[in-house]
Design an enzyme around this catalytic site. Structure first.
Site, PDB file in Angstrom:
ATOM      1  N   GLU A   1       0.845  -0.020  14.105  1.00 29.64           N
ATOM      2  CA  GLU A   1       0.944  -1.272  13.709  1.00 29.64           C
ATOM      3  C   GLU A   1       1.998  -1.974  13.465  1.00 29.64           C
ATOM      4  OE1 GLU A   1      -3.615  -0.406  12.246  1.00 29.64           O
ATOM      5  OE2 GLU A   1      -2.022  -0.232  10.785  1.00 29.64           O
TER       6      GLU A   1
ATOM      7  N   CYS B   1       2.003  10.096   1.441  1.00 37.42           N
ATOM      8  CA  CYS B   1       2.214   9.285   2.640  1.00 37.42           C
ATOM      9  C   CYS B   1       1.359   9.879   3.718  1.00 37.42           C
ATOM     10  CB  CYS B   1       3.595   9.210   3.243  1.00 37.42           C
ATOM     11  SG  CYS B   1       3.584   8.179   4.723  1.00 37.42           S
TER      12      CYS B   1
ATOM     13  N   CYS C   1       1.705  -1.044   1.881  1.00 36.78           N
ATOM     14  CA  CYS C   1       2.025   0.201   2.012  1.00 36.78           C
ATOM     15  C   CYS C   1       0.931   1.259   1.906  1.00 36.78           C
ATOM     16  CB  CYS C   1       3.214   0.425   0.899  1.00 36.78           C
ATOM     17  SG  CYS C   1       4.400  -0.564   1.061  1.00 36.78           S
TER      18      CYS C   1
ATOM     19  N   CYS D   1       4.683  10.829  11.597  1.00 37.60           N
ATOM     20  CA  CYS D   1       6.173  11.015  11.027  1.00 37.60           C
ATOM     21  C   CYS D   1       6.208  12.410  10.795  1.00 37.60           C
ATOM     22  CB  CYS D   1       6.484  10.129   9.804  1.00 37.60           C
ATOM     23  SG  CYS D   1       8.114  10.266   9.025  1.00 37.60           S
TER      24      CYS D   1
HETATM   25  N1  SAH Z   1       9.750   6.178   6.866  1.00 41.29           N
HETATM   26  C1  SAH Z   1      10.652   5.391   6.232  1.00 41.29           C
HETATM   27  C2  SAH Z   1      10.254   3.852   6.511  1.00 41.29           C
HETATM   28  C3  SAH Z   1       8.713   3.396   6.184  1.00 41.29           C
HETATM   29  S1  SAH Z   1       7.932   3.440   4.826  1.00 41.29           S
HETATM   30  C4  SAH Z   1      10.733   5.732   4.648  1.00 41.29           C
HETATM   31  O1  SAH Z   1      10.001   6.500   4.250  1.00 41.29           O
HETATM   32  O2  SAH Z   1      11.486   4.948   4.048  1.00 41.29           O
HETATM   33  C5  SAH Z   1       7.976   2.020   3.790  1.00 41.29           C
HETATM   34  C6  SAH Z   1       8.041   2.738   2.363  1.00 41.29           C
HETATM   35  O3  SAH Z   1       6.657   2.843   1.975  1.00 41.29           O
HETATM   36  C7  SAH Z   1       8.763   3.854   2.198  1.00 41.29           C
HETATM   37  O4  SAH Z   1       9.560   3.650   0.716  1.00 41.29           O
HETATM   38  C8  SAH Z   1       7.523   4.829   1.624  1.00 41.29           C
HETATM   39  O5  SAH Z   1       8.080   5.809   0.787  1.00 41.29           O
HETATM   40  C9  SAH Z   1       6.583   3.925   0.947  1.00 41.29           C
HETATM   41  N2  SAH Z   1       5.108   4.585   0.990  1.00 41.29           N
HETATM   42  C10 SAH Z   1       4.612   5.385   1.886  1.00 41.29           C
HETATM   43  N3  SAH Z   1       3.328   5.856   1.535  1.00 41.29           N
HETATM   44  C11 SAH Z   1       3.357   5.128   0.388  1.00 41.29           C
HETATM   45  C12 SAH Z   1       2.046   4.862  -0.398  1.00 41.29           C
HETATM   46  N4  SAH Z   1       0.938   5.542  -0.113  1.00 41.29           N
HETATM   47  N5  SAH Z   1       2.016   4.197  -1.270  1.00 41.29           N
HETATM   48  C13 SAH Z   1       3.357   3.183  -1.524  1.00 41.29           C
HETATM   49  N6  SAH Z   1       4.273   3.318  -1.026  1.00 41.29           N
HETATM   50  C14 SAH Z   1       4.242   4.234   0.313  1.00 41.29           C
HETATM   51 FE1  SF4 Z   2       7.849   9.534   7.158  1.00 48.90          FE
HETATM   52 FE2  SF4 Z   2       5.856   8.594   5.600  1.00 48.90          FE
HETATM   53 FE3  SF4 Z   2       7.807   9.958   4.277  1.00 48.90          FE
HETATM   54 FE4  SF4 Z   2       8.518   7.503   5.467  1.00 48.90          FE
HETATM   55  S1  SF4 Z   2       7.325   7.802   3.513  1.00 48.90           S
HETATM   56  S2  SF4 Z   2       9.625   9.296   6.058  1.00 48.90           S
HETATM   57  S3  SF4 Z   2       6.841   7.453   6.924  1.00 48.90           S
HETATM   58  S4  SF4 Z   2       6.623  10.626   5.555  1.00 48.90           S
END
Ligand code: SAH
Ligand code: SF4
Length: 382
Positions: A97, A148, A365, A141
């Site tokens: 997405e 996440c 997010c 990932c």
């Molecule tokens: N993998 C990369 C980029 C994508 S995530 C990273 O981890 O930075 C974008 C942001 O969303 C990251 O800071 C991640 O930690 C956050 N994120 C992931 N799952 C989330 C959730 N369930 N609630 C809030 N933020 C979340």
């Molecule tokens: Fe991967 Fe989600 Fe961790 Fe970002 S926040 S590194 S997408 S597992």
């Protein structure tokens, strides 16, 4: 400063010089290379049949060679706040997405919006709305972050550079004339630095003067903290690419519990890499901090975070956790979010709270769905 790129995996992701080499082998004149490249990246045309100024035989050869759209927008979901989510189907049926976020409508778009000094020259005619696009870099990932859903689901496969850039090509098509794509954030599904070669090629394509011509200063890459990747990104692109780092905890034990990557690259090493990132003057690194109830959301965590970040040019982006069904971790109270923000401010740290927008279409997010898998799991995006 120019990244050393590995060989292209698909025709779509060829750079002009690579087109030139290939077309030479096919006995085509040199100028065809730029013609094809511009069709793809400037005009967003990926079907050779529609490249009307190419000879029929060349169009057929390109089609035989596999030039086709790597991504099909299966659905566009529109939120009441103007955010639009594109469900992008890849060639093998998997889906990722991408989210189009109008500036002003959503806090995140403002946080990552390019700074004024990066504005393009004077605009012709009526100003068009500026939109930031959030794109994915992997299907799932491998990093395994416990809050996440894509981390819990694991890596399904890498995306090619063609698939990554095609999200932007399709995003521009969806926007049409009504809006201008003013920035791209790699904050969708996946860890971009764990797919470095494809991401570096996609960045090179995005920035190419004969293509979309997006300034790298309008691009922000979010990473969970792969230190070697941060160094490589800084070296390859001279610090032009905006960096967002998921810090999420001020101390190693909490961070390791949330993010297994912390075992490999503990906080001290990560912070040193941020310090060394060759940021241009007046730019700052974005520190992302997902607030999780009872884990990392107390005032003492805020104070410890300020200590950690002392002396680095940062702004902090607080993301109240969006609960995901696969994880027992939960959202912080409003009071905890406010308190955390206040403590950071008191220490002179610039801090923003990423408000949940696009909720009605599950585009916040933690809410992007990993489609085409057995279990319907949800994941996140910026
Ligand atoms: N993998 C990369 C980029 C994508 S995530 C990273 O981890 O930075 C974008 C942001 O969303 C990251 O800071 C991640 O930690 C956050 N994120 C992931 N799952 C989330 C959730 N369930 N609630 C809030 N933020 C979340
Ligand atoms: Fe991967 Fe989600 Fe961790 Fe970002 S926040 S590194 S997408 S597992």
């Amino acid at each position: 400063m120019k990244p050393e790129l590995s060989a292209p995996q698909t025709l779509v992701e060829h750079l002009p010089e690579e087109w030139e080499a290939l077309l030479r082998q096919w006995g085509e004149p040199r100028f065809r290379a730029l013609q094809v490249f511009r069709w793809i990246h400037q005009r967003g045309v990926l079907d050779p049949e529609q490249m009307t100024d190419l000879p029929k035989a060349l169009r057929a050869r390109l089609a035989e060679g596999g030039l086709a759209a790597p991504v099909e927008v299966a659905r566009v979901l529109e939120s009441g706040d103007g955010t639009r989510k594109l469900l992008c189907r890849l060639g093998d049926g998997r889906e990722v997405e991408s989210v189009l976020i109008p500036r002003g409508a959503v806090a995140a778009a403002d946080i990552y919006a390019p700074q004024q000094d990066d504005e393009d020259g004077p605009q012709q005619g009526a100003p068009r709305a500026a939109v930031t696009q959030c794109i994915s870099s992997q299907v799932g990932c491998a990093m395994g972050c416990s809050f996440c859903a894509s981390g819990i689901a694991g890596l399904k496969r890498q995306m090619t550079a063609g698939e990554i850039i095609a999200q932007v090509i399709e995003g521009r098509r969806v926007l049409g004339e009504a809006a201008r794509l003013s920035g791209v954030v790699l904050m969708g599904m996946g860890e971009p630095l764990h797919n470095y070669p494809a991401v570096a090629r996609a960045l090179t394509l995005l920035n190419h003067p004969e293509g979309i011509r997006m300034s790298l200063r309008r691009v922000t890459l979010s990473t969970s903290g792969l230190v070697d990747g941060i160094e490589r990104l800084g070296r390859d692109f001279g610090g032009q690419v905006g960096l967002a780092v998921s810090v999420h905890a001020p101390a190693d034990p909490i961070r390791t519990r949330l993010m297994p990557v912390n075992r490999r690259h503990p906080l001290q090493e990560l912070i040193a890499a941020l310090r060394a990132y060759p940021l241009p003057p007046h730019r700052r690194i974005t520190v992302e901090y997902t607030l999780i109830a009872g884990i990392n959301d107390a005032p003492e965590h805020a104070r410890a975070l300020c200590e950690r970040l002392r002396g680095i040019a940062v702004k902090v982006n607080l993301i109240p956790m969006n609960p995901v069904p696969e994880s027992p971790l939960g959202a912080p109270s409003d009071g905890a979010v406010e308190g955390f923000q206040r403590t950071l401010r008191q220490h002179g740290v610039d801090v923003f709270v990423r408000r949940r927008k696009g909720d009605d279409i599950a585009a916040a997010c933690g809410q992007l769905a990993l489609h085409g898998e057995k279990a319907k799991v949800r994941t996140h995006t910026g």
